[in-house]
Write an enzyme that holds these catalytic residues in place. Structure first.
Site, PDB file in Angstrom:
ATOM      1  N   ASP A  12     -13.755  21.212   1.802  1.00  0.00           N
ATOM      2  CA  ASP A  12     -13.927  19.716   1.712  1.00  0.00           C
ATOM      3  C   ASP A  12     -15.441  19.291   1.862  1.00  0.00           C
ATOM      4  O   ASP A  12     -16.157  20.282   2.112  1.00  0.00           O
ATOM      5  CB  ASP A  12     -12.994  18.992   2.719  1.00  0.00           C
ATOM      6  N   SER A  13     -15.798  18.224   1.284  1.00  0.00           N
ATOM      7  CA  SER A  13     -17.240  17.654   1.461  1.00  0.00           C
ATOM      8  C   SER A  13     -17.605  17.781   2.964  1.00  0.00           C
ATOM      9  O   SER A  13     -18.675  17.908   3.273  1.00  0.00           O
ATOM     10  CB  SER A  13     -17.411  16.422   0.910  1.00  0.00           C
ATOM     11  N   CYS A  75      -9.277  18.162  -0.561  1.00  0.00           N
ATOM     12  CA  CYS A  75     -10.237  16.974  -0.843  1.00  0.00           C
ATOM     13  C   CYS A  75      -9.742  16.597  -2.075  1.00  0.00           C
ATOM     14  O   CYS A  75      -9.576  16.970  -3.198  1.00  0.00           O
ATOM     15  CB  CYS A  75     -11.816  17.696  -1.115  1.00  0.00           C
ATOM     16  N   GLU A 153     -17.704  10.789   9.245  1.00  0.00           N
ATOM     17  CA  GLU A 153     -18.488  12.098   9.609  1.00  0.00           C
ATOM     18  C   GLU A 153     -19.583  12.110  10.726  1.00  0.00           C
ATOM     19  O   GLU A 153     -19.466  13.124  11.167  1.00  0.00           O
ATOM     20  CB  GLU A 153     -19.062  12.255   8.206  1.00  0.00           C
ATOM     21  N   CYS A 185      -7.577  10.129   0.652  1.00  0.00           N
ATOM     22  CA  CYS A 185      -8.620  10.969   0.953  1.00  0.00           C
ATOM     23  C   CYS A 185      -8.446  11.896   2.409  1.00  0.00           C
ATOM     24  O   CYS A 185      -7.942  11.125   3.171  1.00  0.00           O
ATOM     25  CB  CYS A 185      -9.830   9.921   1.015  1.00  0.00           C
ATOM     26  N   HIS A 187     -10.241  12.691   4.717  1.00  0.00           N
ATOM     27  CA  HIS A 187     -11.000  12.206   5.799  1.00  0.00           C
ATOM     28  C   HIS A 187      -9.868  11.141   6.602  1.00  0.00           C
ATOM     29  O   HIS A 187      -9.948  11.128   7.695  1.00  0.00           O
ATOM     30  CB  HIS A 187     -12.253  11.475   5.571  1.00  0.00           C
TER      31      HIS A 187
HETATM   32  N1  DGL Z   1     -12.140  13.879   1.781  1.00  0.00           N
HETATM   33  C1  DGL Z   1     -12.555  14.003   0.419  1.00  0.00           C
HETATM   34  C2  DGL Z   1     -11.250  13.261  -0.285  1.00  0.00           C
HETATM   35  O1  DGL Z   1     -10.264  13.719   0.067  1.00  0.00           O
HETATM   36  C3  DGL Z   1     -13.778  13.444   0.108  1.00  0.00           C
HETATM   37  C4  DGL Z   1     -14.548  12.593   0.515  1.00  0.00           C
HETATM   38  C5  DGL Z   1     -16.275  12.238   0.152  1.00  0.00           C
HETATM   39  O2  DGL Z   1     -16.829  13.256   0.342  1.00  0.00           O
HETATM   40  O3  DGL Z   1     -16.230  11.346  -0.311  1.00  0.00           O
HETATM   41  O4  DGL Z   1     -11.330  12.678  -1.166  1.00  0.00           O
END
Ligand code: DGL
Length: 258
Positions: A12-13, A75, A153, A185, A187
């Site tokens: 993931d990011s 992600c 984050e 997302c 996150h």
């Molecule tokens: N966690 C990611 C997602 O599911 C990416 C979030 C990001 O880096 O903006 O979209």
């Protein structure tokens, strides 16, 4: 080495995909995992499509060089942009994640469904097609959340900033009867409790993490590369920022129960 005992690469990011890693580990505790957080380049959700593609491609290629037997793109943003092309490029299973619009619409016919996700995910064709498929079942409302990933984050100790953000975000929807909130997302499951507190404690909140874990297991079985049940799985965390602080944040997210 027997290929079945090779690790599953998850990326993931940043820390978001750890919410998916938790579901994978819950379902398949005997698998080995390498979790790669591209923290150096987070967030993906406000970048251009070509940047997201390049960064995702880089993560997958590094994981494959490390010998993974499958990759989970944990992600939604990277899946929407890169999954199809990456599947054409590599022969190992590449599993992605998408906002859980389908289960939300099927279980709440005629309801109002709020889909929280990054701006990239919500403007992408993959999401627009998903929405078109289910728009006759329910009223699907996209809710882009620019800046939310950045707050998550930062890790612990930013509850005030998070509360202000969520209060502002939900303001226009307070008077509407929302049946379910989809966390589009990876996150956002980390802040599920804060989302419920800010919106309404009884609202139903769902995400695609467990669906992705089940699909991963299905593909491992199909490719006959499921690890033997007597193995004790291990998890290795990698941050592209290569800092001890980031690794500690990742482990904290993995151990946090909410
Ligand atoms: N966690 C990611 C997602 O599911 C990416 C979030 C990001 O880096 O903006 O979209």
């Amino acid at each position: 080495m027997n290929f079945s005992s090779a690790p599953i690469g998850v990326f993931d990011s940043g820390v978001g995909g750890i919410s998916v890693l938790k579901e994978l580990h819950f379902l398949m505790p005997n698998e080995n995992y390498i979790y790669m957080g591209d923290t150096k380049n987070a967030p993906y959700g406000s970048k251009s499509n070509s940047e997201v593609y390049e960064l995702s491609s880089q993560c997958v290629s590094e994981l494959i060089e490390m010998g993974v037997k499958a990759v989970v793109i944990a992600c939604n943003t990277a899946t929407s942009i890169a999954a199809n092309d990456l599947r054409k490029k590599y022969s190992i299973p590449i599993i992605g994640i998408e906002p859980a619009v389908k289960p939300a619409a099927i279980s709440h016919p005629g309801g109002n469904i709020l889909v929280m996700a990054t701006p990239v995910t919500l403007r992408n064709e993959k999401y627009l097609n998903l929405m078109k498929t289910y728009e006759h079942e329910a009223n699907i409302i996209p809710l882009p959340c620019p800046g939310l990933v950045e707050i998550i984050e930062k890790g612990k100790g930013h509850d005030g900033e998070l509360k202000d953000y969520l209060d502002r975000l939900f303001e226009p929807y307070r008077e509407r009867e929302i049946s379910v909130i989809v966390l589009g997302c990876t996150h956002y499951p980390h802040i599920k409790k804060h989302i419920k507190n800010a919106f309404c404690s009884t609202v139903k909140v769902i995400d695609g993490g467990m669906g992705t874990a089940r699909e991963t297991r299905r593909q491992l079985i199909e490719h006959e590369i499921l690890n033997s049940p007597e193995n004790k799985g291990e998890i290795q965390f990698i941050s592209t920022l290569k800092s001890e602080k980031e690794l500690k944040i990742m482990k904290d997210f993995f151990e946090k129960n909410d």
